[in-house]
Design a protein around this motif. Sequence first.
Motif, PDB file in Angstrom:
ATOM      1  N   SER A 101       0.822  -1.204   0.000  1.00 35.05           N
ATOM      2  CA  SER A 101       0.000   0.000   0.000  1.00 35.05           C
ATOM      3  C   SER A 101       0.857   1.255   0.000  1.00 35.05           C
ATOM      4  CB  SER A 101      -0.920   0.029   1.222  1.00 35.05           C
ATOM      5  OG  SER A 101      -0.197   0.502   2.335  1.00 35.05           O
ATOM      6  N   GLU A 102       0.191   2.398  -0.180  1.00 37.94           N
ATOM      7  CA  GLU A 102       0.918   3.667  -0.223  1.00 37.94           C
ATOM      8  C   GLU A 102       1.455   4.083   1.145  1.00 37.94           C
ATOM      9  OE1 GLU A 102      -2.940   6.683   0.013  1.00 37.94           O
ATOM     10  OE2 GLU A 102      -2.025   6.164  -1.910  1.00 37.94           O
ATOM     11  N   TYR A 103       1.067   3.337   2.153  1.00 38.58           N
ATOM     12  CA  TYR A 103       1.563   3.570   3.508  1.00 38.58           C
ATOM     13  C   TYR A 103       3.091   3.487   3.526  1.00 38.58           C
ATOM     14  CZ  TYR A 103       2.582   2.649   8.417  1.00 38.58           C
ATOM     15  OH  TYR A 103       3.100   2.685   9.678  1.00 38.58           O
ATOM     16  N   TYR A 104       3.649   2.697   2.651  1.00 40.38           N
ATOM     17  CA  TYR A 104       5.093   2.502   2.597  1.00 40.38           C
ATOM     18  C   TYR A 104       5.804   3.551   1.760  1.00 40.38           C
ATOM     19  CZ  TYR A 104       3.900  -1.995   4.536  1.00 40.38           C
ATOM     20  OH  TYR A 104       3.406  -2.988   5.343  1.00 40.38           O
ATOM     21  N   PHE A 105       5.009   4.472   1.186  1.00 42.03           N
ATOM     22  CA  PHE A 105       5.601   5.448   0.275  1.00 42.03           C
ATOM     23  C   PHE A 105       5.706   6.841   0.871  1.00 42.03           C
ATOM     24  CE2 PHE A 105       4.862   2.030  -2.509  1.00 42.03           C
ATOM     25  CZ  PHE A 105       5.729   2.193  -3.565  1.00 42.03           C
ATOM     26  N   ARG A 106       6.825   7.482   0.555  1.00 42.83           N
ATOM     27  CA  ARG A 106       7.027   8.840   1.015  1.00 42.83           C
ATOM     28  C   ARG A 106       6.494   9.840  -0.014  1.00 42.83           C
ATOM     29  NH1 ARG A 106      10.394  10.969   4.926  1.00 42.83           N
ATOM     30  NH2 ARG A 106       9.823  13.142   5.117  1.00 42.83           N
ATOM     31  N   THR A 107       6.660   9.517  -1.282  1.00 43.20           N
ATOM     32  CA  THR A 107       6.065  10.312  -2.358  1.00 43.20           C
ATOM     33  C   THR A 107       5.289   9.324  -3.226  1.00 43.20           C
ATOM     34  OG1 THR A 107       7.746  10.037  -4.079  1.00 43.20           O
ATOM     35  CG2 THR A 107       8.195  11.683  -2.389  1.00 43.20           C
ATOM     36  N   GLU A 108       4.757   9.792  -4.344  1.00 43.62           N
ATOM     37  CA  GLU A 108       3.970   8.920  -5.206  1.00 43.62           C
ATOM     38  C   GLU A 108       4.755   7.731  -5.743  1.00 43.62           C
ATOM     39  OE1 GLU A 108       1.391  10.498  -8.475  1.00 43.62           O
ATOM     40  OE2 GLU A 108       1.338  12.186  -7.096  1.00 43.62           O
ATOM     41  N   THR A 109       6.067   7.931  -5.916  1.00 46.41           N
ATOM     42  CA  THR A 109       6.838   6.884  -6.575  1.00 46.41           C
ATOM     43  C   THR A 109       8.036   6.375  -5.780  1.00 46.41           C
ATOM     44  OG1 THR A 109       8.051   8.630  -7.722  1.00 46.41           O
ATOM     45  CG2 THR A 109       6.233   7.616  -8.918  1.00 46.41           C
ATOM     46  N   VAL A 110       8.311   7.000  -4.642  1.00 45.47           N
ATOM     47  CA  VAL A 110       9.509   6.615  -3.880  1.00 45.47           C
ATOM     48  C   VAL A 110       9.122   6.107  -2.488  1.00 45.47           C
ATOM     49  CG1 VAL A 110      11.736   7.407  -2.982  1.00 45.47           C
ATOM     50  CG2 VAL A 110      10.844   8.380  -5.101  1.00 45.47           C
ATOM     51  N   THR A 118      12.851  17.022  -6.413  1.00 48.39           N
ATOM     52  CA  THR A 118      12.243  16.551  -7.659  1.00 48.39           C
ATOM     53  C   THR A 118      11.310  15.376  -7.420  1.00 48.39           C
ATOM     54  OG1 THR A 118      14.229  15.273  -8.088  1.00 48.39           O
ATOM     55  CG2 THR A 118      14.043  17.369  -9.234  1.00 48.39           C
ATOM     56  N   ALA A 119      11.574  14.592  -6.384  1.00 45.81           N
ATOM     57  CA  ALA A 119      10.724  13.442  -6.098  1.00 45.81           C
ATOM     58  C   ALA A 119       9.293  13.877  -5.768  1.00 45.81           C
ATOM     59  CB  ALA A 119      11.291  12.632  -4.944  1.00 45.81           C
ATOM     60  N   HIS A 120       9.153  15.119  -5.277  1.00 45.00           N
ATOM     61  CA  HIS A 120       7.822  15.603  -4.907  1.00 45.00           C
ATOM     62  C   HIS A 120       7.067  16.240  -6.067  1.00 45.00           C
ATOM     63  CE1 HIS A 120       7.565  14.712  -0.711  1.00 45.00           C
ATOM     64  NE2 HIS A 120       8.812  15.093  -0.549  1.00 45.00           N
ATOM     65  N   GLN A 121       7.796  16.506  -7.153  1.00 51.07           N
ATOM     66  CA  GLN A 121       7.113  17.124  -8.290  1.00 51.07           C
ATOM     67  C   GLN A 121       6.354  16.063  -9.080  1.00 51.07           C
ATOM     68  OE1 GLN A 121      10.384  19.157 -10.074  1.00 51.07           O
ATOM     69  NE2 GLN A 121      10.300  20.684  -8.439  1.00 51.07           N
ATOM     70  N   PRO A 122       5.184  16.411  -9.568  1.00 49.95           N
ATOM     71  CA  PRO A 122       4.433  15.447 -10.357  1.00 49.95           C
ATOM     72  C   PRO A 122       5.217  15.052 -11.601  1.00 49.95           C
ATOM     73  CG  PRO A 122       3.454  17.622 -10.506  1.00 49.95           C
ATOM     74  CD  PRO A 122       4.507  17.698  -9.473  1.00 49.95           C
ATOM     75  N   LYS A 123       5.107  13.812 -11.937  1.00 48.90           N
ATOM     76  CA  LYS A 123       5.860  13.341 -13.088  1.00 48.90           C
ATOM     77  C   LYS A 123       5.276  13.865 -14.383  1.00 48.90           C
ATOM     78  CE  LYS A 123       6.493   9.026 -13.336  1.00 48.90           C
ATOM     79  NZ  LYS A 123       7.152   7.922 -14.007  1.00 48.90           N
ATOM     80  N   LEU A 124       6.144  14.283 -15.295  1.00 47.49           N
ATOM     81  CA  LEU A 124       5.686  14.719 -16.600  1.00 47.49           C
ATOM     82  C   LEU A 124       5.333  13.491 -17.423  1.00 47.49           C
ATOM     83  CD1 LEU A 124       8.245  17.496 -17.450  1.00 47.49           C
ATOM     84  CD2 LEU A 124       5.799  17.771 -17.230  1.00 47.49           C
ATOM     85  N   ALA A 125       4.402  13.689 -18.321  1.00 47.99           N
ATOM     86  CA  ALA A 125       3.970  12.583 -19.148  1.00 47.99           C
ATOM     87  C   ALA A 125       5.084  12.155 -20.102  1.00 47.99           C
ATOM     88  CB  ALA A 125       2.739  12.983 -19.935  1.00 47.99           C
ATOM     89  N   LEU A 126       5.936  13.101 -20.444  1.00 44.85           N
ATOM     90  CA  LEU A 126       7.038  12.785 -21.339  1.00 44.85           C
ATOM     91  C   LEU A 126       8.350  12.943 -20.594  1.00 44.85           C
ATOM     92  CD1 LEU A 126       5.973  14.659 -24.583  1.00 44.85           C
ATOM     93  CD2 LEU A 126       5.722  12.254 -24.060  1.00 44.85           C
ATOM     94  N   ASP A 127       9.316  12.167 -20.974  1.00 46.82           N
ATOM     95  CA  ASP A 127      10.648  12.265 -20.396  1.00 46.82           C
ATOM     96  C   ASP A 127      11.169  13.697 -20.567  1.00 46.82           C
ATOM     97  OD1 ASP A 127      13.328  12.125 -19.851  1.00 46.82           O
ATOM     98  OD2 ASP A 127      13.591  10.176 -20.809  1.00 46.82           O
ATOM     99  N   PRO A 128      11.512  14.373 -19.451  1.00 44.07           N
ATOM    100  CA  PRO A 128      11.976  15.769 -19.549  1.00 44.07           C
ATOM    101  C   PRO A 128      13.172  15.945 -20.483  1.00 44.07           C
ATOM    102  CG  PRO A 128      11.677  15.128 -17.268  1.00 44.07           C
ATOM    103  CD  PRO A 128      11.482  13.886 -18.084  1.00 44.07           C
ATOM    104  N   SER A 129      13.955  14.891 -20.676  1.00 39.86           N
ATOM    105  CA  SER A 129      15.110  15.006 -21.559  1.00 39.86           C
ATOM    106  C   SER A 129      14.684  15.135 -23.020  1.00 39.86           C
ATOM    107  CB  SER A 129      16.036  13.805 -21.391  1.00 39.86           C
ATOM    108  OG  SER A 129      15.452  12.664 -21.966  1.00 39.86           O
ATOM    109  N   ARG A 130      13.411  14.881 -23.308  1.00 39.04           N
ATOM    110  CA  ARG A 130      12.931  15.015 -24.679  1.00 39.04           C
ATOM    111  C   ARG A 130      12.025  16.235 -24.847  1.00 39.04           C
ATOM    112  NH1 ARG A 130      12.433   9.038 -24.495  1.00 39.04           N
ATOM    113  NH2 ARG A 130      10.229   9.328 -24.149  1.00 39.04           N
ATOM    114  N   LEU A 131      12.142  17.162 -23.905  1.00 36.03           N
ATOM    115  CA  LEU A 131      11.407  18.419 -23.978  1.00 36.03           C
ATOM    116  C   LEU A 131      12.452  19.525 -24.017  1.00 36.03           C
ATOM    117  CD1 LEU A 131       8.870  17.577 -21.163  1.00 36.03           C
ATOM    118  CD2 LEU A 131       8.371  17.610 -23.596  1.00 36.03           C
ATOM    119  N   THR A 132      12.497  20.287 -25.083  1.00 35.37           N
ATOM    120  CA  THR A 132      13.587  21.233 -25.218  1.00 35.37           C
ATOM    121  C   THR A 132      13.187  22.521 -25.932  1.00 35.37           C
ATOM    122  OG1 THR A 132      15.781  21.565 -26.175  1.00 35.37           O
ATOM    123  CG2 THR A 132      14.334  20.043 -27.319  1.00 35.37           C
TER     124      THR A 132
END
Length: 153
Positions: free
Chosen positions: A12-21, A36-50
């Motif tokens: 469960s999310e009880y074990y999580f500190r953020t949405e994904t960690v 950065t762990a607290h920021q919502p994840k972008l739908a696209l990899d940030p490395s492909r946004l320029t």
Amino acid sequence: MKCEQCGKEYPSEYYFRTETVCNECYEKLTPEEKQTAHQPKLALDPSRLTTTFTLDGYRIQKYLGVVRGITVRSRSLFGTIGGSLQTLVGGNITLFTELCEKTRREAFEMMVDHAREIGANGVIGIRYDATEVMDGVTEVLCYGTAVVVESAA
Ligand SMILES: [Zn+2]
């Protein structure tokens, strides 16, 4: 639920500190990583946004056209009172600054969503544009060219 850092499955999310960690991994992160762990994840990899028109390490396979996100903010709705109080004390008008940041981010995220919807996996040539459409009402536009890229490696 799976932790993105260690890949462990948790019940469960009880074990999580953020949405994904998970709690355990979060403790090991550097202060910047925690941010950065607290920021919502972008739908696209940030490395492909320029903002440039090429993507290092990728080959552009297809151009899908211009994608954009628009947000409109009325200054009077947000913090005019707080803003003028801050002006009186002569500080930096942080309320306005925050509002601009939030508005830009929303426009950016909308653009990214749009790109994902039409099947892009990257956006190049990203630009911001802000226009005061009427007194106190600002429109923030974020646009770029949606592309399909593949790794050049
Ligand atoms: Zn973990």
